[in-house]
Design a protein around this motif. Structure first.
Motif, PDB file in Angstrom:
ATOM      1  N   HIS A 484       0.839  -1.208   0.000  1.00 32.10           N
ATOM      2  CA  HIS A 484       0.000   0.000   0.000  1.00 32.10           C
ATOM      3  C   HIS A 484       0.872   1.255   0.000  1.00 32.10           C
ATOM      4  O   HIS A 484       0.626   2.202  -0.753  1.00 32.10           O
ATOM      5  N   ASN A 485       1.865   1.261   0.879  1.00 27.83           N
ATOM      6  CA  ASN A 485       2.704   2.448   1.019  1.00 27.83           C
ATOM      7  C   ASN A 485       3.450   2.782  -0.266  1.00 27.83           C
ATOM      8  O   ASN A 485       3.605   3.962  -0.615  1.00 27.83           O
ATOM      9  N   VAL A 486       3.937   1.764  -0.956  1.00 28.13           N
ATOM     10  CA  VAL A 486       4.629   1.998  -2.225  1.00 28.13           C
ATOM     11  C   VAL A 486       3.659   2.609  -3.235  1.00 28.13           C
ATOM     12  O   VAL A 486       3.984   3.583  -3.927  1.00 28.13           O
ATOM     13  N   GLU A 487       2.457   2.067  -3.306  1.00 21.59           N
ATOM     14  CA  GLU A 487       1.440   2.658  -4.197  1.00 21.59           C
ATOM     15  C   GLU A 487       1.150   4.088  -3.799  1.00 21.59           C
ATOM     16  O   GLU A 487       1.093   4.988  -4.647  1.00 21.59           O
ATOM     17  N   GLN A 488       0.942   4.315  -2.498  1.00 24.33           N
ATOM     18  CA  GLN A 488       0.596   5.658  -2.020  1.00 24.33           C
ATOM     19  C   GLN A 488       1.675   6.666  -2.358  1.00 24.33           C
ATOM     20  O   GLN A 488       1.379   7.827  -2.679  1.00 24.33           O
TER      21      GLN A 488
END
Length: 680
Positions: A484-488
């Motif tokens: 999620h964090n990489v996408e965000q």
């Protein structure tokens, strides 16, 4: 799970609470007549502007205008003064609005994140005052303020909102600028009173606290013979940790089945609300979930059941969201706002995709294969069968030891994030840049990912880290949240315009989170060289989708029941939810499992604190498979960066741009059929 801090979520996704009186109030309506609208359109159409956009802008602004904003004459004068005909000026105004909205929403996001730290993190001593501050919605007034200062009307007039149908019709032809203009138009689609939006934080925080404190001390579970199966200090959060513990015991050939059956019995007591209050988040008694007897110092004690609090939390959210219905014209139910609005896939289309998938003959065939692999008849909890994964035959205690040594605390995981990305193929510079934009926090609950809302802000990865360090379950969740964090980070920093940041809906970020999570063993240095690994991965994803699609359909049908029975109390909702769960089970699972009337689909905590979110996981599985197919034979980092910097297109157009194919569950069904043939 990704927290819903994506673009314009404050209006489209936020629920709003209110008592019955508020819910029954009639919303203010526009004071602008059709004749005045037509007159204003004719006046503005004398310019060089596109008449269709003039018409859309005037109608949209008029729909939001109230008597308190001015008379009809004043509305026309406002439109004449503020409608932008020069395209260069329009682009300039758009850039200024985008910049300022990023400043406003970014700072609100930071304040909210900071206020919730004592609620979400286990590094703070807990006090009720923390929950009061966590419930405060700092961003609840800004949209109302923008109607009062007329900025909202300038945006609505010049950058009007487009319906989902219009977006889909224009998806292939719009330029990036036209997409950005349309996404700006999504900000102001309804005038919801600030007091309703303020209440949403209170209700959300209350439910979050209820869920985060719903721990089961499984080390104090016993059967009728006094047998205990779990370590005395083992504590599991419902439903996440209970489910994951159940999954972990497929590798346990000694007493794994007994542990699974006991956890399943606990889940059933939670769903039926027969669970004794004394055993929730407490470890000073023993509990036999089969007989529902509670013991203290070897003696039976009285133990009253939890008073339907689980279903009261759902009701609180229902009444909160329903209070906003009157302020929307098209999306006048929370169901529509969640699907047509936030997900941009209708509830009807969603349910059809999922039910068609669950009716497929492949579900029966995969079920028979699992039964053969288990050497026993399927049990209802085998919806979480974990035996297709590489780790399924491994001793989880050894994995616990490895992850605890690697990650004794949050700082150790945060420091290692760049190294994990290098293992996924990123070069050191890009890996370090991404890692520098992600902070790791020790979660009080199961964990979540919370993205930044303005450039300069970090995304936050939160997972449970025990006193002994991060166990494998916490690590597995952490890798999911890392995705999620990489996408965000990519979809905030690398997208060409702020109002386009993010993904079409949270199913798309769930897809990347799943892709990362499936590589958790690789990141531990454990590889799978099995010649059947690809076929097994396909069946693992198929079975996960099959499970969560049923839960999603239950969630939708429960909300439909709530709208049909708005006066229901918690006991009635409990009975209805259990009945709907049985109906969904009997239709889609009983033909595979050979047993009817099971309620297990109703265990998901998301039904309480993330209303109608579960479909994102099911779509996430579908999207995950299509993306995995796209990633084969290509550079993992290059493709992930390319795909996720598209920003917020419509779901299908995003998938077309990402993979060249429409968003569909059929490829996953086809892959399952091929995998079954291969494993023969």
């Amino acid at each position: 799970m990704k927290k819903m801090i994506i673009l314009f979520s404050a209006l489209l996704v936020l629920s709003a609470s209110g008592n019955q009186t508020k819910a029954e109030q009639k919303a203010d309506v526009s004071n602008i007549s059709s004749a005045n609208i037509n007159q204003t359109i004719e006046i503005l159409s004398t310019s060089n502007a596109d008449k269709s956009l003039v018409e859309k802008g005037v109608k949209h602004a008029a729909n939001l205008w109230r008597a308190s904003d001015g008379t009809e004459e004043e509305f026309t004068a406002f439109c004449k003064e503020n409608f932008i005909t020069d395209q260069a000026e329009k682009e300039l105004v758009f850039e200024k609005i985008s910049r300022n909205i990023e400043i406003i929403t970014g700072h609100f996001n930071k304040i909210t994140l900071d206020l919730l730290e004592p609620v979400h993190l286990n590094t703070f001593e807990q006090h009720p005052i923390d929950n009061a501050f966590g419930a405060y919605s700092v961003d609840s007034h800004w949209m109302n303020d923008f109607y009062q200062n007329k900025i909202a009307f300038i945006i609505a007039l010049n950058f009007p909102a487009f319906s989902l149908g219009e977006k889909e019709a224009n998806a292939k032809n719009w330029t990036r600028q036209e997409w950005a203009y349309a996404r700006l138009g999504d900000y102001f689609t309804a005038r919801v009173p600030a007091e309703l939006l303020q209440e949403v934080g209170k209700m959300a925080a209350n439910t979050d606290v209820y869920i985060m404190d719903y721990n089961i001390y499984v080390g104090h579970l016993t059967d009728a013979k006094g047998n205990r199966f779990f370590p005395e200090d083992k504590v599991l959060l419902s439903h996440w940790n209970l489910r994951d513990e159940l999954k972990a015991n497929y590798a346990n050939k000694n007493d794994g089945l007994e542990k699974q059956k006991m956890i399943y019995q606990v889940m059933q007591r939670i769903i039926s609300q027969e669970i004794p209050e004394k055993v929730i988040n407490k470890g000073d008694v023993e509990w036999d979930p089969y007989t529902n007897m509670v013991y203290q110092n070897g003696k039976t004690i009285d133990a009253t059941p939890e008073p339907n609090e689980r279903y009261q939390q759902i009701l609180n959210n229902f009444h909160a969201n329903k209070a906003m219905d009157a302020y929307y014209t098209d999306q006048n139910t929370f169901i529509k706002r969640q699907y047509d609005g936030a997900k941009e896939i209708s509830a009807e289309a969603t349910e059809k995709i999922f039910t068609d998938f669950m009716r497929s003959e492949e579900t029966v065939k995969v079920g028979k294969l699992i039964q053969k692999r288990l050497g026993r008849k399927l049990q209802p909890f085998d919806i979480w069968y974990d035996g297709f994964k590489a780790r399924s035959g491994m001793d989880e205690s050894k994995l616990d030891a490895q992850t605890r040594e690697l990650y004794p605390n949050a700082a150790a995981l945060e420091a290692n994030l760049p190294n994990l990305l290098v293992k996924l193929g990123y070069d050191e510079e890009r890996a370090q840049w991404l890692g520098d934009h992600i902070a790791v926090d020790p979660a009080r609950g199961s964990g979540h990912a919370w993205g930044g809302a303005a450039k300069g802000q970090k995304a936050h990865l939160r997972t449970r880290i025990g006193a002994k360090g991060m166990d494998y379950k916490g690590y597995n969740i952490a890798v999911h949240e890392f995705g999620h964090n990489v996408e965000q980070t990519i979809s905030l920093y690398d997208v060409d315009n702020f109002v386009m940041n993010g993904v079409p809906n949270t199913a798309f970020t769930e897809a990347l989170a799943f892709i990362f999570q499936k590589r958790d063993m690789l990141l531990l240095g454990i590889t799978d060289d099995s010649p059947q690994k690809d076929a097994l991965k396909k069946l693992d994803l198929f079975w996960s989708a099959y499970e969560i699609m049923g839960v999603s359909v239950l969630d939708i049908r429960m909300w439909k029941w709530l709208y049909a029975n708005p006066e229901a109390d918690a006991a009635q909702l409990r009975d209805a939810t259990m009945q709907i769960a049985k109906e969904v089970w009997n239709e889609f699972y009983a033909p595979v499992y050979g047993v009817k009337d099971q309620t297990i689909l109703a265990i998901y905590s998301h039904m309480l604190n993330s209303p109608l979110y579960l479909s994102n996981y099911a779509f996430g599985n579908v999207i995950e498979f299509q993306l995995e197919e796209q990633l084969k034979g290509k550079s993992f980092p290059a493709e992930v960066d390319r795909i996720f910097k598209q920003g917020r297109l419509t779901p299908n157009q995003w998938m077309v741009e990402a993979t060249g194919n429409d968003l569909s569950a059929q490829p996953l069904l086809k892959a399952a059929k091929e995998a079954l043939e291969e494993l023969k």
